[in-house]
Design a protein around this motif. Structure first.
Motif, PDB file in Angstrom:
ATOM      1  N   PHE A 114       0.596  -1.345  -0.379  1.00  0.00           N
ATOM      2  CA  PHE A 114       0.100   0.400   0.441  1.00  0.00           C
ATOM      3  C   PHE A 114       0.923   0.816   0.417  1.00  0.00           C
ATOM      4  N   ASP A 115       0.567   1.790  -0.377  1.00  0.00           N
ATOM      5  CA  ASP A 115       1.023   3.230  -0.719  1.00  0.00           C
ATOM      6  C   ASP A 115      -0.007   4.120   0.429  1.00  0.00           C
ATOM      7  N   LEU A 116       0.836   4.977   1.299  1.00  0.00           N
ATOM      8  CA  LEU A 116       0.141   5.998   2.089  1.00  0.00           C
ATOM      9  C   LEU A 116      -0.750   7.037   2.222  1.00  0.00           C
ATOM     10  N   TYR A 117      -0.166   8.152   1.849  1.00  0.00           N
ATOM     11  CA  TYR A 117      -0.818   9.465   1.899  1.00  0.00           C
ATOM     12  C   TYR A 117      -1.443   9.287   0.485  1.00  0.00           C
ATOM     13  N   GLY A 118      -3.135   9.535   0.338  1.00  0.00           N
ATOM     14  CA  GLY A 118      -3.441   9.774  -0.273  1.00  0.00           C
ATOM     15  C   GLY A 118      -4.813   8.303  -0.609  1.00  0.00           C
ATOM     16  N   THR A 119      -3.795   7.068   0.245  1.00  0.00           N
ATOM     17  CA  THR A 119      -4.391   6.024  -0.163  1.00  0.00           C
ATOM     18  C   THR A 119      -4.431   5.687   1.196  1.00  0.00           C
ATOM     19  N   LEU A 120      -4.154   4.817   1.902  1.00  0.00           N
ATOM     20  CA  LEU A 120      -4.189   5.311   3.957  1.00  0.00           C
ATOM     21  C   LEU A 120      -5.051   6.331   4.559  1.00  0.00           C
ATOM     22  N   ARG A 153      -5.913  12.465   8.446  1.00  0.00           N
ATOM     23  CA  ARG A 153      -6.836  11.662   9.332  1.00  0.00           C
ATOM     24  C   ARG A 153      -6.897  10.120   8.546  1.00  0.00           C
ATOM     25  N   LEU A 154      -7.320   9.311   9.038  1.00  0.00           N
ATOM     26  CA  LEU A 154      -7.574   7.592   7.824  1.00  0.00           C
ATOM     27  C   LEU A 154      -8.289   8.121   7.118  1.00  0.00           C
ATOM     28  N   TYR A 155      -8.365   7.585   5.878  1.00  0.00           N
ATOM     29  CA  TYR A 155      -9.953   7.317   5.402  1.00  0.00           C
ATOM     30  C   TYR A 155     -10.483   5.892   6.300  1.00  0.00           C
ATOM     31  N   GLN A 156     -12.145   6.469   5.635  1.00  0.00           N
ATOM     32  CA  GLN A 156     -12.840   5.464   6.346  1.00  0.00           C
ATOM     33  C   GLN A 156     -13.073   3.804   6.355  1.00  0.00           C
ATOM     34  N   GLY A 157     -13.351   3.396   7.230  1.00  0.00           N
ATOM     35  CA  GLY A 157     -12.408   1.901   7.328  1.00  0.00           C
ATOM     36  C   GLY A 157     -11.116   1.519   6.048  1.00  0.00           C
ATOM     37  N   ALA A 158     -10.132   1.533   6.651  1.00  0.00           N
ATOM     38  CA  ALA A 158      -8.652   1.712   6.330  1.00  0.00           C
ATOM     39  C   ALA A 158      -8.059   0.401   7.334  1.00  0.00           C
ATOM     40  N   GLU A 171      -8.559  12.590  -4.537  1.00  0.00           N
ATOM     41  CA  GLU A 171      -8.318  14.182  -4.230  1.00  0.00           C
ATOM     42  C   GLU A 171      -7.153  14.865  -4.011  1.00  0.00           C
ATOM     43  N   ILE A 172      -6.359  13.772  -3.620  1.00  0.00           N
ATOM     44  CA  ILE A 172      -4.919  14.333  -4.025  1.00  0.00           C
ATOM     45  C   ILE A 172      -4.022  13.589  -4.564  1.00  0.00           C
ATOM     46  N   SER A 173      -4.538  12.453  -5.518  1.00  0.00           N
ATOM     47  CA  SER A 173      -4.123  12.166  -6.626  1.00  0.00           C
ATOM     48  C   SER A 173      -3.364  13.102  -7.658  1.00  0.00           C
ATOM     49  N   PRO A 174      -2.214  12.947  -8.078  1.00  0.00           N
ATOM     50  CA  PRO A 174      -1.663  14.101  -9.197  1.00  0.00           C
ATOM     51  C   PRO A 174      -2.961  14.386 -10.263  1.00  0.00           C
ATOM     52  N   THR A 175      -3.202  16.092 -10.052  1.00  0.00           N
ATOM     53  CA  THR A 175      -4.119  16.492 -11.017  1.00  0.00           C
ATOM     54  C   THR A 175      -4.098  15.937 -12.427  1.00  0.00           C
ATOM     55  N   HIS A 176      -3.197  15.571 -12.803  1.00  0.00           N
ATOM     56  CA  HIS A 176      -2.966  14.783 -14.558  1.00  0.00           C
ATOM     57  C   HIS A 176      -3.031  13.684 -14.453  1.00  0.00           C
ATOM     58  N   SER A 211      -9.542  -0.593 -11.253  1.00  0.00           N
ATOM     59  CA  SER A 211      -9.200   0.970 -10.842  1.00  0.00           C
ATOM     60  C   SER A 211     -10.640   1.291  -9.856  1.00  0.00           C
ATOM     61  N   PHE A 212     -10.910   2.211  -8.804  1.00  0.00           N
ATOM     62  CA  PHE A 212     -11.575   2.990  -8.079  1.00  0.00           C
ATOM     63  C   PHE A 212     -11.773   3.991  -7.910  1.00  0.00           C
ATOM     64  N   THR A 213     -12.861   4.842  -7.953  1.00  0.00           N
ATOM     65  CA  THR A 213     -13.324   6.481  -7.125  1.00  0.00           C
ATOM     66  C   THR A 213     -12.703   6.407  -6.106  1.00  0.00           C
TER      67      THR A 213
END
Length: 269
Positions: free
Chosen positions: A24-30, A134-139, A237-242, A253-255
């Motif tokens: 797992f990546d951390l920031y933007g993933t967990l 914050r942790l994403y809900q359910g992590a 929301e914090i994925s690279p904008t491009h 892939s997931f939203t």
């Protein structure tokens, strides 16, 4: 898309947990986080922490200038001793905080050993720069379900250890991860194929039995694919904008941080 989920045909051909380890990546993933290292709050927090150790700078701006000079020198020093190609070399910022204290080392060590003082200074700056974390809900529940199914859960993050390890403790992730691999400790960063290959060796797992989950298509999905590792892509929301909504390089892939969708894919396909 069902909750943003796209799968290729090969991913549907096996049943049960097909992966031995999920990275797992951390920031933007967990973890969802917002930071600003240019903020006055961050530098004021560092200034006050240093003062508490007996290290005085005439102003916050003087501290910022000193930090920038030390950082440039430390980056050059680490680059000169690195064996990793330039594009994927990772810099460890903790020695910069140590250097801020070194001129007053005797004074500092009457309060705290220098390595611990440097770590506390780094953490003070990180806290000052963080507007939200914050942790994403359910992590945590998701990680628990993977581990209950016999799937190893390993962090593989581009990050500074002096910031990230306290955040893992603070969020409870430190207690549930099977292993933690941080780029600043490894001297190289994603999307380096060598980092992924090193992670496979460390976890004693083959690429075919591994999955990388992340929110950065280049670092987490394309980088993993170069090592033969499947990728599950979270567009957060914090994925690279491009970055795209759906990654054609990923097996799914997931939203957003869709842990239900991820668990369904890992445990039921």
């Amino acid at each position: 898309m069902t909750k943003g989920r796209i799968m290729n045909d090969a991913a549907l051909m096996t049943r049960g947990p097909r992966y031995q380890v999920v990275f797992f990546d951390l920031y933007g993933t967990l973890i969802d986080i917002r930071t600003d290292e240019r903020s006055e709050t961050a530098w004021q927090a560092l200034y006050e922490k240093l003062r508490g150790f007996g290290v005085e700078y005439e102003s916050v701006e003087a501290l910022r200038g000193r930090f920038a000079r030390l950082e440039a020198g430390e980056m050059l020093r680490q680059a000169n001793r690195s064996t990793v190609r330039d594009d994927w070399r990772e810099f460890d910022i903790l020695p910069v905080y140590r250097s801020l204290l070194i001129d007053q080392a005797d004074e500092v060590e009457r309060i705290l050993p220098l390595p611990q003082a440097a770590a506390q200074a780094a953490w003070a700056f990180r806290q000052g720069s963080t507007g939200m974390i914050r942790l994403y809900q359910g992590a945590l529940d998701m990680i628990g379900r993977l581990r209950e199914a016999g799937v190893g859960v390993v962090l593989l993050s581009n990050a500074q250890s002096c910031y990230t390890r306290p955040e893992l403790e603070m969020t409870g992730l430190a207690d549930v991860l099977d292993d933690v691999i941080i780029s600043s400790e490894e001297g190289m960063r994603k999307p380096a194929r060598d980092l992924y290959m090193s992670a496979l060796d460390r976890e004693l797992v083959t690429a075919e039995r591994s999955l990388m989950v992340g929110n950065d298509e280049t670092n987490d999905i394309i980088g993993a694919a170069a090592a033969g590792i499947d990728g599950a892509y979270f567009r957060t929301e914090i994925s690279p904008t491009h970055d795209p909504v759906v990654s054609r390089h990923a097996v799914c892939s997931f939203t957003g941080a869709d842990y239900d969708g991820l668990l369904d894919y890992v445990l039921n396909t």
